[in-house]
Scaffold this active site. Structure first.
Site, PDB file in Angstrom:
ATOM      1  NE  ARG A   1      -3.474   0.055   2.663  1.00  0.00           N
ATOM      2  CZ  ARG A   1      -4.119   0.387   3.779  1.00  0.00           C
ATOM      3  NH1 ARG A   1      -4.071  -0.411   4.848  1.00  0.00           N
ATOM      4  NH2 ARG A   1      -4.798   1.510   3.862  1.00  0.00           N
ATOM      5  CG  HIS A   2      -1.119   4.822  -0.105  1.00  0.00           C
ATOM      6  ND1 HIS A   2      -1.332   5.368   1.146  1.00  0.00           N
ATOM      7  CD2 HIS A   2      -2.313   4.321  -0.505  1.00  0.00           C
ATOM      8  CE1 HIS A   2      -2.597   5.224   1.477  1.00  0.00           C
ATOM      9  NE2 HIS A   2      -3.238   4.586   0.505  1.00  0.00           N
TER      10      HIS A   2
ATOM     11  CG  ASN B   1      -4.161   6.626   5.272  1.00  0.00           C
ATOM     12  OD1 ASN B   1      -3.117   6.335   4.708  1.00  0.00           O
ATOM     13  ND2 ASN B   1      -5.347   6.280   4.774  1.00  0.00           N
TER      14      ASN B   1
ATOM     15  NE  ARG C   1      -4.376   7.305  -0.944  1.00  0.00           N
ATOM     16  CZ  ARG C   1      -5.400   7.716  -1.697  1.00  0.00           C
ATOM     17  NH1 ARG C   1      -5.322   8.851  -2.372  1.00  0.00           N
ATOM     18  NH2 ARG C   1      -6.504   6.989  -1.780  1.00  0.00           N
TER      19      ARG C   1
ATOM     20  CD  GLU D   1      -8.778   2.171  -2.128  1.00  0.00           C
ATOM     21  OE1 GLU D   1      -8.806   1.254  -2.979  1.00  0.00           O
ATOM     22  OE2 GLU D   1      -8.554   1.958  -0.913  1.00  0.00           O
TER      23      GLU D   1
ATOM     24  CG  HIS E   1      -4.946   3.164  -3.590  1.00  0.00           C
ATOM     25  ND1 HIS E   1      -4.720   4.386  -3.000  1.00  0.00           N
ATOM     26  CD2 HIS E   1      -4.497   3.283  -4.867  1.00  0.00           C
ATOM     27  CE1 HIS E   1      -4.175   5.209  -3.890  1.00  0.00           C
ATOM     28  NE2 HIS E   1      -4.039   4.559  -5.035  1.00  0.00           N
TER      29      HIS E   1
END
Lengths: 459, 459
Positions: free
Chosen positions: A231-232, A238, A286, A307, A372
């Site tokens: 994932r980023h 977040n 990201r 995403e 994502h």
């Protein structure tokens, strides 16, 4: 009016009849097709005649002589096993709405294939013969090695015995083997793979489903390679629990980005440290920021890796969604795979847009994908055969690199955690609270455990 | 870092070398491949050796004897023409960044193919031989009919002369024709299509581009069929000039939905009125409402047919967008094909998600697609070969049914306007005002005129 994926356009049921001598990779191809189609929500199942034969005759008593075409008892058992497998498949088509059944056996004689053809036609199933033919000795030896180390026929057997016995079995099959013939079989639907896919003969492919299976098989290769998934790094969104958007990395997210090259290098090991990787990211900032310190030249952006589109809920926290759309919030918990955000996407939608990515992944060699949570779940589900109802609930924490090392009948998963804290983005069913980012929260229930050690997951 | 579509993953250039006797559909296949790849933004071009030959020797002086292998003068001219075409192609690869060049000629002898192979390899171009082989007399006669009615070699010639002369030309080619051979050509990349795609032999396909071309060709069929295109009826959002959203039809939109079955019936004509159509819609309410009175059973919803995602601008009017994001508004006008709405999509993104739809359309027979302005533009652009810079500016008015009738070397477009008024949703470049919904506003400038009469558009 249900929403159709490209895979549901016809009302066709297909029986893929594998054809070929032992050690030609038939089971491997069969299993990959089942995994691919299942991932696309096409109900498919493999029926392995060897397993039926072992249920009739204890594996312990079976050596090569069992497969001697002059061994009448052996022949009888083998025919019974084949008949039982076909019978079960026909039942499965009717009782469980099967769409693609694969008959995994040598089906090496015309007589046997005609019998199968007859049964399929009587049941309105399209038969498609898929032959794997090879005269490449290195390839055959590799397959022999894979079979004798994984086949239940050779459990507890001496290695040298297993090799010799299996070679003898192949010789017996060769005595009666009839390859698919362009002239004799001109009216049949068949695909003949020659040395994996050096040459392919395709005859009378008519339905969409068949053409998809052919295209998939065309793209498979057997060169060793690995796939890395991450994932980023932690993003500004977040931090506040917001979903969607196109936020930048947080300070800790940047730290992960800087750490990532080292994680990749460690996962390669000293002897492979110069391996060249290709980096795939989404089009969102990201993921590109997370990739920015990686020393590999080839970096591609894919819109298909973006995403899950949360539509009207984009930019909201789960608490806000629960407050504003309580019914939707509940509906999503009830069926997270099918639930489509208002004006946005469902997991099923992601799988459809990821399909070309998966096809491309099958063609490529070493790839690192930075994407994502939802997209990564879908990609992971493909490789690890995670069922639809489970995949949207898998916990895939931030700041963790996953390495998939596909082998003949299994994939080795390893997971490297960067020692950089991050918020949890994992939402348990029935709550709007984000939980501890603990891998075990989901994985302990999963049949495809992701854990910090190496695990050998059967595909 | 540019955004890659699935088609830009490799740094490969391919020369597709057509192989086959005259009247085997080579030019048709070549032109379809160019159209498909161009639509995917892959720079491709067809080099027809016949056209080079005609530039050297006036078509008027050429009859079948020119192609007699014993005719030394003819042979010399034909070789010069082939050499000139190849030379131009190699120049095009370098000077215009060509990616896929197609050499459209018989290339019927091994000697000639080896020469091409040699030139390709010297220029770092991957040669891929694509043979069309046929012994299906009906198919060959159809192709002969197509060629003699469209070939510049037979302009102003008597029909019976043309047929006999062309048959004699084929006979001369047969004297020296060498088909691609599985044994002799085992090291070459080649595809051999036998009777369109009844049987296909694929040898050593390695690059992604090649595999896409093969998959596309695999899916072509030559059964006659039509494709109907319509936008949804006028929606509530259309009334207020808002883009995106998931609004219901307006009262006039519902009137169009009720009128649509009659428009379709009229377009079929009396003799075909029982033709069965399959209806494809997007997942949005306005397309499904528009389809709701159509008396056909098979209706499929595709997420891939949803309107261009306007991201943060969803639900806004063009005036609002211009006021809120003036720079974006201008950027979109400057390059509408590439411009991606914040958090949304570009026309290029739509083309990528439509690719499986196009592939499926090639496989299917009679399909009526009810979708949205931007999506319809992209589909229309594929069938009518509209260049990228023009397609986002095509005017496709509401309450109008378009019928595409693909023929061998052209597509007949007809347009049926329902006599039900609707707002215009056409925005000219450089303004936020919606103009008159006049087809001519764009089409008069377009080389693919859509007008109310039948027009024959050369593909």
């Amino acid at each position: 009016m249900p929403v159709y994926s490209i895979s549901h356009i016809e009302n066709v049921r297909v029986c893929v009849v594998m054809v070929g001598l032992p050690a030609r990779g038939k089971s491997l191809i069969a299993q990959k097709i089942v995994r691919y189609l299942s991932w696309l929500s096409i109900n498919s199942k493999c029926f392995n005649v060897g397993a039926y034969r072992r249920a009739l005759v204890s594996a312990k008593g079976v050596d090569a002589t069992f497969f001697d075409p002059r061994n009448k008892v052996g022949l009888e058992y083998r025919e019974s096993a084949a008949d039982a497998a076909i019978e079960d498949m026909m039942k499965w088509f009717v009782e469980e709405n099967g769409v693609v059944g694969i008959l995994d056996a040598t089906n090496s004689r015309v007589e046997r294939r005609e019998r199968i053809l007859h049964i399929c036609r009587a049941n309105y199933i399209e038969p498609m013969f898929l032959e794997s033919w090879s005269d490449d000795q290195a390839l055959i030896l590799q397959n022999i090695f894979d079979v004798k180390t994984t086949s239940p026929d050779y459990v507890d057997k001496d290695e040298s015995f297993a090799t010799h016995d299996f070679l003898q079995r192949i010789e017996y099959y060769k005595e009666t083997y009839q390859t698919m013939d362009k002239a004799r079989d001109v009216d049949l639907t068949f695909v003949k793979l020659i040395n994996v896919n050096s040459q392919i003969i395709i005859n009378r492919i008519e339905s969409y489903l068949e053409s998809r299976i052919v295209y998939y098989v065309m793209n498979l290769h057997i060169k060793p390679r690995c796939i890395w998934l991450s994932r980023h790094g932690e993003s500004q969104y977040n931090l506040t629990g917001r979903i969607g958007g196109d936020a930048n990395l947080s300070e800790r997210g940047w730290r992960y980005a800087k750490k990532l090259p080292e994680l990749v290098l460690n996962s390669l090991g000293e002897e492979n440290k110069h391996t060249n990787l290709t980096i795939w990211t989404s089009t969102l900032a990201r993921t590109q920021q997370t990739a920015s310190f990686l020393p590999y030249k080839k970096k591609l952006q894919w819109k298909a890796l973006d995403e899950l589109d949360a539509g009207e809920c984009d930019g909201m926290t789960y608490e806000e969604i629960e407050a504003k759309f309580p019914e939707d919030f509940k509906a999503r918990d009830d069926n997270k795979y099918e639930y489509r955000y208002r004006g946005g996407e469902s997991y099923r939608d992601i799988v459809i847009r990821l399909e070309p990515i998966i096809m491309e992944l099958e063609r490529q060699e070493n790839i690192l994908i930075i994407t994502h949570q939802a997209v990564l779940r879908c990609i992971y589900a493909y490789f690890m055969n995670v069922p639809q109802e489970e995949s949207p609930w898998m916990s895939i924490p931030l700041h963790t690199l996953i390495k998939l090392d596909p082998r003949a009948y299994s994939t080795i998963v390893s997971q490297m955690k960067a020692d950089i804290p991050a918020v949890s983005t994992y939402k348990e069913r029935g709550t709007s609270q984000l939980g501890e980012s603990s891998i075990s929260s989901y994985a302990s229930k999963s049949r495809d455990l992701i854990n910090n050690s190496l695990s050998l997951a059967k595909k």
